[in-house]
Design a protein around this motif. Sequence first.
Motif, short mmCIF file in Angstrom:
data_model
loop_
_atom_site.label_atom_id
_atom_site.label_comp_id
_atom_site.label_asym_id
_atom_site.label_seq_id
_atom_site.Cartn_x
_atom_site.Cartn_y
_atom_site.Cartn_z
N UNK A 242 -17.36 -1.53 2.49
CA UNK A 242 -18.06 -1.30 3.75
C UNK A 242 -18.55 -2.64 4.28
N UNK A 243 -18.14 -3.01 5.48
CA UNK A 243 -18.44 -4.36 5.99
C UNK A 243 -19.93 -4.56 6.20
N UNK A 244 -20.65 -3.50 6.52
CA UNK A 244 -22.09 -3.62 6.71
C UNK A 244 -22.76 -4.14 5.44
N UNK A 245 -22.29 -3.69 4.28
CA UNK A 245 -22.84 -4.17 3.02
C UNK A 245 -22.63 -5.67 2.88
N UNK B 16 0.82 -1.21 0.00
CA UNK B 16 0.00 0.00 0.00
C UNK B 16 0.86 1.26 0.00
N UNK B 17 0.33 2.34 -0.60
CA UNK B 17 0.89 3.65 -0.39
C UNK B 17 0.61 4.08 1.04
N UNK B 18 1.48 4.88 1.65
CA UNK B 18 1.38 5.18 3.08
C UNK B 18 0.04 5.83 3.46
N UNK B 19 -0.50 6.66 2.60
CA UNK B 19 -1.74 7.37 2.93
C UNK B 19 -2.98 6.67 2.40
N UNK B 20 -2.81 5.47 1.84
CA UNK B 20 -3.90 4.82 1.12
C UNK B 20 -5.16 4.66 1.96
N UNK B 21 -5.07 4.01 3.11
CA UNK B 21 -6.25 3.71 3.89
C UNK B 21 -6.87 4.97 4.49
N UNK B 22 -6.04 5.93 4.89
CA UNK B 22 -6.57 7.18 5.41
C UNK B 22 -7.39 7.90 4.35
N UNK B 23 -6.87 7.98 3.15
CA UNK B 23 -7.58 8.66 2.07
C UNK B 23 -8.85 7.91 1.66
N UNK B 24 -8.77 6.60 1.61
CA UNK B 24 -9.93 5.82 1.16
C UNK B 24 -11.05 5.83 2.19
N UNK B 25 -10.70 5.72 3.46
CA UNK B 25 -11.72 5.80 4.52
C UNK B 25 -12.38 7.18 4.52
N UNK B 26 -11.57 8.22 4.38
CA UNK B 26 -12.13 9.58 4.34
C UNK B 26 -13.09 9.73 3.18
N UNK B 27 -12.74 9.16 2.04
CA UNK B 27 -13.62 9.23 0.88
C UNK B 27 -14.93 8.47 1.13
N UNK B 28 -14.83 7.25 1.65
CA UNK B 28 -16.03 6.47 1.93
C UNK B 28 -16.95 7.15 2.91
N UNK B 29 -16.37 7.74 3.96
CA UNK B 29 -17.18 8.44 4.96
C UNK B 29 -17.81 9.70 4.38
N UNK C 279 -20.39 6.00 0.39
CA UNK C 279 -20.41 4.89 -0.56
C UNK C 279 -19.98 3.59 0.11
N UNK C 280 -20.34 2.49 -0.54
CA UNK C 280 -20.04 1.17 0.01
C UNK C 280 -18.74 0.57 -0.52
N UNK C 281 -18.23 1.09 -1.63
CA UNK C 281 -16.99 0.60 -2.20
C UNK C 281 -16.12 1.81 -2.56
N UNK C 282 -14.84 1.73 -2.23
CA UNK C 282 -13.90 2.80 -2.59
C UNK C 282 -12.73 2.17 -3.34
N UNK C 283 -12.47 2.70 -4.55
CA UNK C 283 -11.35 2.25 -5.36
C UNK C 283 -10.19 3.22 -5.17
N UNK C 284 -9.01 2.67 -4.86
CA UNK C 284 -7.81 3.48 -4.79
C UNK C 284 -6.94 3.22 -5.99
N UNK C 285 -6.29 4.24 -6.49
CA UNK C 285 -5.47 4.12 -7.69
C UNK C 285 -4.46 2.98 -7.57
N UNK C 286 -4.40 2.16 -8.61
CA UNK C 286 -3.50 1.02 -8.66
C UNK C 286 -2.33 1.33 -9.59
N UNK C 287 -1.13 1.00 -9.15
CA UNK C 287 0.09 1.20 -9.94
C UNK C 287 0.78 -0.15 -10.09
N UNK C 288 1.21 -0.47 -11.29
CA UNK C 288 1.91 -1.72 -11.51
C UNK C 288 3.39 -1.62 -11.20
N UNK C 289 3.94 -2.67 -10.59
CA UNK C 289 5.37 -2.77 -10.32
C UNK C 289 5.85 -4.07 -10.97
#
Length: 417
Positions: free
Chosen positions: A174-177, A113-126, A130-140
Amino acid sequence: MPDATRTNNMPDEPGVPDVSVIIGAYEAMPYLIQCLESVDAQTIGAERLEIIAVDDGSTDGTGAYLEEFAARTAIPTQVIRQANSGGPSGPRNVGLKLARGRYVFFLDADDYLGEEALERMVAMGDRAGTDVVLGKIVGVNRGAPKSMWKETVERADLYTSNIKFTLSAQKLFRRDLLLRLGMSFDETLKTGEDALFTMEAYLRGDGVSVVADYPCYYLVGRDDGKHATKSGTYVLRFDSARALTKLIATHVPPGPERDVLMVRPFVVTLLPQFGPSMLRQSEEVRRRKMELGAPLMRDYWTPGLARRLKVQERLRLACVAEGRLDLLLDILQFMKDKKEPEAVRKGVRGHYHLTYPHLGEPGGLPDSAYEVVVPERVKGGKTQRPEPQSPAMFMRRLKRKARRVARTVLSTPRRAR
């Protein structure tokens, strides 16, 4: 079933964490090291997380490293060690049953994960609810989906956006879903189980958000080539396509919206089975693939779906629908030889068609299968676009054709007629 569980740092009466990070791990060393470090470094904070890691019968030290990590991290962590289940669904389902977070995130042990990934995604969901949040994916060291990361969107439309083309499990749910719908991963599928799970969440959940302005997830290509999506026989791909098309048909009635979603299983899952590599396969495999594809074409192939595809995609699938292995092999040979079709006008309306094998020949596919209906790359690298025509343009073209026919008739000697 799990045969041993180790729990670290789990309070007797804890508050609900924001995110349960579920990691299914099989023969994951040394990639697991960076994976776990990326969770440990999340800016959301250890008190807002929990980790549930399932060692699925590894023999390379994966389980031991998970336990060592659990002993030193500040994040409440459970490690489950179990006999190998044969696929990623089992470990994910085990983790899902133990999860307590408001959200769950499925993290593959090869990735990070990117360091801020979960913080940004949770903030977006809240924020978006929304019930699903997509975070940008980068290939390595491997490719990654790109078309859906053009902009950050609080509520993406499933039918007009490209989110339908990223159906991997590595998203915030979202786990409730999941609890409300009784969702879990289909353990009978050995590939494509994540696509089925994610598409159901898209279809039945309350909205999908996209975080595109930060690299949230790093998708790693393993040097040893053991990535799960590269394993399995062609039969498993047909199983996956069958499951996904059935899910879409169950929740979306026939019509343009269903056609839009069907593009995903037909182009991404089914079409590669009818690519140039088929030329190297035995006659038995070729005919078996045609047999497996026939029911899917019969049940879900529609003119609306066909007209959303490029010509070579449409032609290959039309050959499967018509049971024309002979025509399909000719088209595949044309592609293998890296030949480039030209754009020619055909028909009363003068629409552009591409000169793939058997265009206009008796006993072949209809000309409509060769028609340009989406932008296409043609000979010389030019982009050919479908040409919209107004009724007036159509009438002018029709009159010109009628005049040409009349001139031909008048110039032909009576005896020749």
